[in-house]
Design a protein around this motif. Structure first.
Motif, PDB file in Angstrom:
ATOM      1  N   GLN A 142       0.834  -1.199   0.000  1.00  0.00           N
ATOM      2  CA  GLN A 142       0.000   0.000   0.000  1.00  0.00           C
ATOM      3  C   GLN A 142       0.868   1.249   0.000  1.00  0.00           C
ATOM      4  OE1 GLN A 142      -3.096   1.266   3.231  1.00  0.00           O
ATOM      5  NE2 GLN A 142      -4.121  -0.114   1.804  1.00  0.00           N
ATOM      6  N   GLN A 143       0.454   2.227  -0.809  1.00  0.00           N
ATOM      7  CA  GLN A 143       1.191   3.475  -0.922  1.00  0.00           C
ATOM      8  C   GLN A 143       0.217   4.646  -0.894  1.00  0.00           C
ATOM      9  OE1 GLN A 143       3.692   3.467  -4.415  1.00  0.00           O
ATOM     10  NE2 GLN A 143       4.608   1.477  -3.944  1.00  0.00           N
ATOM     11  N   THR A 144       0.768   5.832  -0.694  1.00  0.00           N
ATOM     12  CA  THR A 144      -0.024   7.060  -0.690  1.00  0.00           C
ATOM     13  C   THR A 144       0.485   7.982  -1.783  1.00  0.00           C
ATOM     14  OG1 THR A 144      -0.442   6.915   1.696  1.00  0.00           O
ATOM     15  CG2 THR A 144      -0.729   9.061   0.655  1.00  0.00           C
ATOM     16  N   LEU A 145      -0.442   8.461  -2.604  1.00  0.00           N
ATOM     17  CA  LEU A 145      -0.109   9.404  -3.664  1.00  0.00           C
ATOM     18  C   LEU A 145      -0.787  10.734  -3.381  1.00  0.00           C
ATOM     19  CD1 LEU A 145      -0.724   7.105  -6.790  1.00  0.00           C
ATOM     20  CD2 LEU A 145       1.434   7.488  -5.589  1.00  0.00           C
ATOM     21  N   GLU A 146      -0.070  11.822  -3.572  1.00  0.00           N
ATOM     22  CA  GLU A 146      -0.627  13.148  -3.368  1.00  0.00           C
ATOM     23  C   GLU A 146      -0.718  13.893  -4.695  1.00  0.00           C
ATOM     24  OE1 GLU A 146       1.489  15.366  -0.473  1.00  0.00           O
ATOM     25  OE2 GLU A 146       0.910  14.065   1.205  1.00  0.00           O
ATOM     26  N   ALA A 147      -1.774  14.666  -4.838  1.00  0.00           N
ATOM     27  CA  ALA A 147      -1.946  15.465  -6.055  1.00  0.00           C
ATOM     28  C   ALA A 147      -2.802  16.677  -5.730  1.00  0.00           C
ATOM     29  CB  ALA A 147      -2.585  14.633  -7.156  1.00  0.00           C
ATOM     30  N   ASP A 148      -2.930  17.552  -6.700  1.00  0.00           N
ATOM     31  CA  ASP A 148      -3.802  18.714  -6.552  1.00  0.00           C
ATOM     32  C   ASP A 148      -5.210  18.419  -7.055  1.00  0.00           C
ATOM     33  OD1 ASP A 148      -1.716  20.767  -5.684  1.00  0.00           O
ATOM     34  OD2 ASP A 148      -0.837  19.959  -7.522  1.00  0.00           O
ATOM     35  N   TRP A 149      -5.303  17.467  -8.009  1.00  0.00           N
ATOM     36  CA  TRP A 149      -6.584  17.100  -8.601  1.00  0.00           C
ATOM     37  C   TRP A 149      -6.586  15.606  -8.899  1.00  0.00           C
ATOM     38  CZ3 TRP A 149      -9.537  21.331  -8.336  1.00  0.00           C
ATOM     39  CH2 TRP A 149      -8.904  22.573  -8.365  1.00  0.00           C
ATOM     40  N   LEU A 150      -7.750  15.003  -8.810  1.00  0.00           N
ATOM     41  CA  LEU A 150      -7.894  13.586  -9.147  1.00  0.00           C
ATOM     42  C   LEU A 150      -9.081  13.426 -10.078  1.00  0.00           C
ATOM     43  CD1 LEU A 150      -7.426  10.497  -6.919  1.00  0.00           C
ATOM     44  CD2 LEU A 150      -9.530  10.685  -8.264  1.00  0.00           C
ATOM     45  N   ILE A 151      -8.873  12.667 -11.142  1.00  0.00           N
ATOM     46  CA  ILE A 151      -9.916  12.441 -12.147  1.00  0.00           C
ATOM     47  C   ILE A 151     -10.286  10.963 -12.161  1.00  0.00           C
ATOM     48  CG2 ILE A 151     -10.448  12.502 -14.614  1.00  0.00           C
ATOM     49  CD1 ILE A 151      -8.389  14.855 -14.760  1.00  0.00           C
ATOM     50  N   GLY A 152     -11.562  10.677 -11.956  1.00  0.00           N
ATOM     51  CA  GLY A 152     -12.057   9.305 -12.030  1.00  0.00           C
ATOM     52  C   GLY A 152     -12.559   9.013 -13.432  1.00  0.00           C
ATOM     53  N   ALA A 153     -11.819   8.162 -14.132  1.00  0.00           N
ATOM     54  CA  ALA A 153     -12.232   7.697 -15.458  1.00  0.00           C
ATOM     55  C   ALA A 153     -12.152   6.174 -15.456  1.00  0.00           C
ATOM     56  CB  ALA A 153     -11.336   8.298 -16.539  1.00  0.00           C
ATOM     57  N   ASP A 154     -12.620   5.592 -14.369  1.00  0.00           N
ATOM     58  CA  ASP A 154     -12.414   4.165 -14.110  1.00  0.00           C
ATOM     59  C   ASP A 154     -13.670   3.333 -14.346  1.00  0.00           C
ATOM     60  OD1 ASP A 154     -13.370   5.640 -11.921  1.00  0.00           O
ATOM     61  OD2 ASP A 154     -12.583   4.249 -10.439  1.00  0.00           O
ATOM     62  N   GLY A 155     -14.476   3.725 -15.323  1.00  0.00           N
ATOM     63  CA  GLY A 155     -15.546   2.860 -15.787  1.00  0.00           C
ATOM     64  C   GLY A 155     -16.840   2.968 -15.010  1.00  0.00           C
ATOM     65  N   ALA A 156     -17.830   2.230 -15.506  1.00  0.00           N
ATOM     66  CA  ALA A 156     -19.180   2.322 -14.949  1.00  0.00           C
ATOM     67  C   ALA A 156     -19.261   1.865 -13.500  1.00  0.00           C
ATOM     68  CB  ALA A 156     -20.152   1.516 -15.815  1.00  0.00           C
ATOM     69  N   ARG A 157     -18.380   0.989 -13.077  1.00  0.00           N
ATOM     70  CA  ARG A 157     -18.349   0.552 -11.671  1.00  0.00           C
ATOM     71  C   ARG A 157     -17.275   1.310 -10.902  1.00  0.00           C
ATOM     72  NH1 ARG A 157     -21.616  -3.835 -10.911  1.00  0.00           N
ATOM     73  NH2 ARG A 157     -22.326  -4.876 -12.804  1.00  0.00           N
ATOM     74  N   SER A 158     -17.128   2.573 -11.221  1.00  0.00           N
ATOM     75  CA  SER A 158     -16.069   3.444 -10.725  1.00  0.00           C
ATOM     76  C   SER A 158     -15.890   3.419  -9.209  1.00  0.00           C
ATOM     77  CB  SER A 158     -16.362   4.883 -11.165  1.00  0.00           C
ATOM     78  OG  SER A 158     -15.521   5.800 -10.518  1.00  0.00           O
ATOM     79  N   THR A 159     -14.673   3.138  -8.791  1.00  0.00           N
ATOM     80  CA  THR A 159     -14.316   3.251  -7.378  1.00  0.00           C
ATOM     81  C   THR A 159     -14.291   4.708  -6.958  1.00  0.00           C
ATOM     82  OG1 THR A 159     -13.016   1.212  -7.465  1.00  0.00           O
ATOM     83  CG2 THR A 159     -12.537   2.736  -5.663  1.00  0.00           C
ATOM     84  N   VAL A 160     -13.784   5.569  -7.838  1.00  0.00           N
ATOM     85  CA  VAL A 160     -13.713   6.995  -7.512  1.00  0.00           C
ATOM     86  C   VAL A 160     -15.103   7.541  -7.212  1.00  0.00           C
ATOM     87  CG1 VAL A 160     -13.118   9.288  -8.361  1.00  0.00           C
ATOM     88  CG2 VAL A 160     -11.633   7.346  -8.894  1.00  0.00           C
ATOM     89  N   ARG A 161     -16.055   7.232  -8.078  1.00  0.00           N
ATOM     90  CA  ARG A 161     -17.415   7.741  -7.881  1.00  0.00           C
ATOM     91  C   ARG A 161     -17.981   7.299  -6.536  1.00  0.00           C
ATOM     92  NH1 ARG A 161     -19.807   5.211 -11.845  1.00  0.00           N
ATOM     93  NH2 ARG A 161     -20.708   3.624 -10.489  1.00  0.00           N
ATOM     94  N   LYS A 162     -17.752   6.054  -6.186  1.00  0.00           N
ATOM     95  CA  LYS A 162     -18.276   5.556  -4.907  1.00  0.00           C
ATOM     96  C   LYS A 162     -17.583   6.221  -3.731  1.00  0.00           C
ATOM     97  CE  LYS A 162     -19.388   1.137  -7.081  1.00  0.00           C
ATOM     98  NZ  LYS A 162     -18.989  -0.280  -7.275  1.00  0.00           N
TER      99      LYS A 162
END
Length: 429
Positions: A152-172
């Motif tokens: 497991q790792q941690t990533l830092e950013a200023d913005w995150l874009i969810g383009a991970d499909g209809a069962r999107s983890t980001v959306r949930k």
């Protein structure tokens, strides 16, 4: 809100890689993460409508894309009830747009081509076999916890874009619902090596029939075509696969020989996320919306999502605009899906599968009358460009939103766009 240049894109499908590439070209520091080990080598979407060709050109990708598959012009609809065939050609609008053609090649080929260009840019990387676990954000940054082959790792950013499909983890993870319904139909996609062009088919075809409906389209230059059709939802996948040859025989010439490259079934949906932006997180492509594939509205809309998001987010990170433009992105792309792509896809599906003889005859009559009227046909061929976003303007909340509300009719923005009694849910079950 900080306007830093670090961006994480979750998902290496077309919408994700195009967004990542476009932002990297504008100076963003972009990391793509994807749960798979590589680009999924399945054609999936294969038809690039004129508005998509224009989007690729905007990103400087069109000339290379033209080398990846054939450019075609023609579409036809077979009306099984009467035996009539309606035809149209995009050549009819070559005086209206330079994008009067359709490209054919698998979306995985596009993803590989764009990724190669993306990784040639500075400050870019892709992390395969990486699963998003958690998102946290504040006024300064967004933090993504991911599972990788190295732990497991941690990533830092200023913005995150969810383009991970209809069962999107980001959306949930951001708490957005996925409102709409799942069709009871099961779709089957069979990719076969067979030259349909020698047997009365053009590169894009629809067969209108309540039982033996199909969409038949050329995939690439290798002789590979797709036949998409309906299957019995009560059957197992093994039973559906056992019936592939029997079903294909309905559209193939008698005794024809072909080679089956692959076949699989899938369920289709009409859904939209409740919001395409929550703070520093934005959604695009199938993570934001899902639709049945007849007519190509889902893939085509996802490419336009990418183009709009590149424009809006690059303006923010390069300090040419404030983050109100990201609210505009979220509003405009959701509006276009709900008001254009979603009802259009539902209507394509209805016309393809309509069972009522009177409505089938009416559909046929309307189609043939349209193709016989050059002015109306030219308008129809150009209509795909309404999937593009309108330009951002700072007073959009007071002007464009008001204009949109004035133009809406009852039910226009309800996901589904139909009086169907299909059960609405807030997520794919």
């Amino acid at each position: 809100m900080s306007k830093g240049k670090r961006v994480i894109v979750v998902g290496a499908g077309p919408a994700g890689v195009l967004t990542a590439y476009g932002l990297a070209k504008q100076g963003a520091h972009v990391t793509i993460i994807d749960r798979e080990a590589d680009v999924v080598s399945s054609p999936r979407a294969t038809i690039y409508l004129p508005s998509t060709c224009k989007a690729l050109d905007t990103l400087g990708l069109l000339e290379e894309a033209k080398t990846l598959g054939p450019s075609t012009y023609d579409y036809q609809c077979f009306f099984a009830l009467t035996g009539n065939v309606g035809r149209m050609s995009h050549k009819l609008v070559e005086d209206l747009t330079p994008y009067h053609f359709i490209l054919h090649f698998g979306q995985h080929i596009l993803a590989k081509m764009v990724l190669a260009r993306f990784l040639a840019l500075p400050n870019t990387q892709i992390c395969w076999s990486t699963n998003l676990v958690e998102i946290a954000e504040n006024d300064e940054k967004v933090v993504a916890v991911v599972d990788t082959p190295n732990g497991q790792q941690t990533l830092e950013a200023d913005w995150l874009i969810g383009a991970d499909g209809a069962r999107s983890t980001v959306r949930k993870l951001i708490g957005a619902s996925f409102d709409g319904f799942t069709w009871p139909d099961t779709f089957m996609a069979a990719n076969i090596y067979f030259d349909f062009g020698l047997h009365g088919y053009v590169p894009s075809n629809m067969i209108s029939d309540p039982v033996n409906w199909a969409v038949i389209a050329q995939i690439d230059n290798t002789g590979l075509w797709r036949v998409a059709y309906g299957e019995d939802s009560e059957l197992s996948e093994e039973q559906r696969l056992a019936r592939v040859d029997q079903r294909l025989r309905h559209w193939l010439p008698e005794g024809a020989e072909y080679t089956l490259e692959r076949a699989n079934s899938y369920r289709v949906h009409q859904r939209s996320a409740s919001s395409y932006r929550v703070g520093r997180v934005l959604l695009a492509g199938d993570a934001a919306h899902a639709t049945n594939p007849i007519g190509g509205m889902g893939f085509t809309s996802g490419i336009q999502d990418a183009l709009t998001l590149i424009d809006c987010l690059s303006s923010v990170i390069n300090e040419h605009a404030n983050d109100d433009t990201l609210d505009w992105y979220a509003y405009e792309r959701r509006r276009i899906f709900l008001e254009v792509a979603n009802p259009t896809a539902i209507e394509f599906k209805r016309r393809t599968q309509e069972s009522d003889p009177e409505r089938r005859l009416e559909d046929e009559r309307n189609f043939l009358e349209m193709t016989a009227n050059e002015d109306i046909l030219r308008q129809a061929l150009m209509s795909v460009f309404i999937l593009e976003s309108r330009p951002y303007q700072s007073d959009w909340r007071d002007t464009l939103v008001k204009q949109d509300l004035d133009q809406q009719t009852n039910g226009k923005t309800v996901v589904g766009g139909t009086s169907s009694t299909l059960r609405r849910t807030t997520e794919i079950e």
